[in-house]
Motif scaffolding. Structure first.
Motif, PDB file in Angstrom:
ATOM      1  N   GLU A   1     -34.496 -33.408   8.905  1.00  0.00           N
ATOM      2  CA  GLU A   1     -34.638 -32.193   9.700  1.00  0.00           C
ATOM      3  C   GLU A   1     -36.271 -31.507   9.276  1.00  0.00           C
ATOM      4  O   GLU A   1     -36.774 -31.306  10.116  1.00  0.00           O
ATOM      5  CB  GLU A   1     -33.722 -31.480   9.620  1.00  0.00           C
TER       6      GLU A   1
ATOM      7  N   ASP B   1     -39.626 -31.722  11.379  1.00  0.00           N
ATOM      8  CA  ASP B   1     -40.274 -30.275  11.728  1.00  0.00           C
ATOM      9  C   ASP B   1     -41.597 -30.377  11.319  1.00  0.00           C
ATOM     10  O   ASP B   1     -42.639 -29.870  12.087  1.00  0.00           O
ATOM     11  CB  ASP B   1     -39.481 -29.248  11.149  1.00  0.00           C
TER      12      ASP B   1
ATOM     13  N   ASN C   1     -45.297 -30.278  13.845  1.00  0.00           N
ATOM     14  CA  ASN C   1     -46.211 -29.334  13.576  1.00  0.00           C
ATOM     15  C   ASN C   1     -47.616 -29.958  13.130  1.00  0.00           C
ATOM     16  O   ASN C   1     -48.444 -29.042  12.500  1.00  0.00           O
ATOM     17  CB  ASN C   1     -45.653 -28.131  12.896  1.00  0.00           C
TER      18      ASN C   1
ATOM     19  N   ASP D   1     -47.440 -18.804   8.443  1.00  0.00           N
ATOM     20  CA  ASP D   1     -46.474 -19.872   7.898  1.00  0.00           C
ATOM     21  C   ASP D   1     -46.621 -20.367   6.392  1.00  0.00           C
ATOM     22  O   ASP D   1     -45.766 -21.326   6.316  1.00  0.00           O
ATOM     23  CB  ASP D   1     -46.353 -21.036   8.898  1.00  0.00           C
TER      24      ASP D   1
ATOM     25  N   ARG E   1     -43.594 -22.596   5.492  1.00  0.00           N
ATOM     26  CA  ARG E   1     -42.277 -22.145   6.151  1.00  0.00           C
ATOM     27  C   ARG E   1     -42.027 -23.056   7.755  1.00  0.00           C
ATOM     28  O   ARG E   1     -42.977 -22.669   8.658  1.00  0.00           O
ATOM     29  CB  ARG E   1     -42.177 -20.675   6.552  1.00  0.00           C
ATOM     30  N   LEU E   2     -41.103 -23.704   7.811  1.00  0.00           N
ATOM     31  CA  LEU E   2     -40.766 -24.390   8.826  1.00  0.00           C
ATOM     32  C   LEU E   2     -39.495 -23.857   9.324  1.00  0.00           C
ATOM     33  O   LEU E   2     -38.657 -23.329   8.864  1.00  0.00           O
ATOM     34  CB  LEU E   2     -40.814 -25.842   8.692  1.00  0.00           C
ATOM     35  N   ASP E   3     -39.212 -24.197  10.760  1.00  0.00           N
ATOM     36  CA  ASP E   3     -37.823 -23.789  11.302  1.00  0.00           C
ATOM     37  C   ASP E   3     -36.790 -24.300  10.412  1.00  0.00           C
ATOM     38  O   ASP E   3     -35.742 -23.710  10.340  1.00  0.00           O
ATOM     39  CB  ASP E   3     -37.658 -24.182  12.663  1.00  0.00           C
ATOM     40  N   ALA E   4     -36.939 -25.730   9.952  1.00  0.00           N
ATOM     41  CA  ALA E   4     -35.801 -26.426   9.242  1.00  0.00           C
ATOM     42  C   ALA E   4     -35.871 -25.903   7.705  1.00  0.00           C
ATOM     43  O   ALA E   4     -34.886 -26.420   7.163  1.00  0.00           O
ATOM     44  CB  ALA E   4     -36.179 -27.996   9.346  1.00  0.00           C
TER      45      ALA E   4
END
Length: 125
Positions: free
Chosen positions: A14, A18, A22, A80, A104-107
């Motif tokens: 994941e 992600d 990006n 991020d 920093r990623l959503d996952a």
């Protein structure tokens, strides 16, 4: 055993997906995409699984040794990427760091990286 080896496979998949979603550039050579995935895992079978899963989910297309990102955004350095002081080793090049840069990623969070490696991982260099 490295930190990425202790992270469950599903979480690594994941996180890598992600990261791919990006990427700064819409297209890049497959080896450059693999270089970025290898900041999450160096397991060849897992790298292949990540590329296959990215294609299945519509994140990217592979053709003639290149990938084309089909969705996502980009990572904002101001929002991020965070810096922390400490004793780190860069996940990309292995250099010793006194300041680690974390994406920093959503996952989840990916890092630490040195200042030039974080730019390379995100496609800014």
């Amino acid at each position: 055993m490295t930190e990425s080896d202790r992270t469950p496979r599903k979480e690594r998949v994941e996180l890598a997906l992600d990261l791919l979603a990006n990427l700064e550039h819409e297209q890049l050579p497959l080896p450059a995409a693999v270089d970025r995935i290898e900041t999450v895992t160096t397991d060849p079978a897992l790298v292949r699984r990540i590329l296959d899963e990215a294609e299945l989910r519509g994140i990217l297309e592979r053709e003639d040794g290149r990938i084309r990102v089909r969705r996502g955004g980009y990572v904002s350095f101001e929002r991020d990427v965070v810096s922390r002081e400490g004793d780190f080793d860069c996940r990309r090049c292995g250099a010793s760091l006194s300041t680690g840069h974390f994406v920093r990623l959503d996952a989840g969070e990916l890092g630490p990286f040195g200042s030039s490696c974080v730019r390379k991982v995100l496609g800014r260099e």
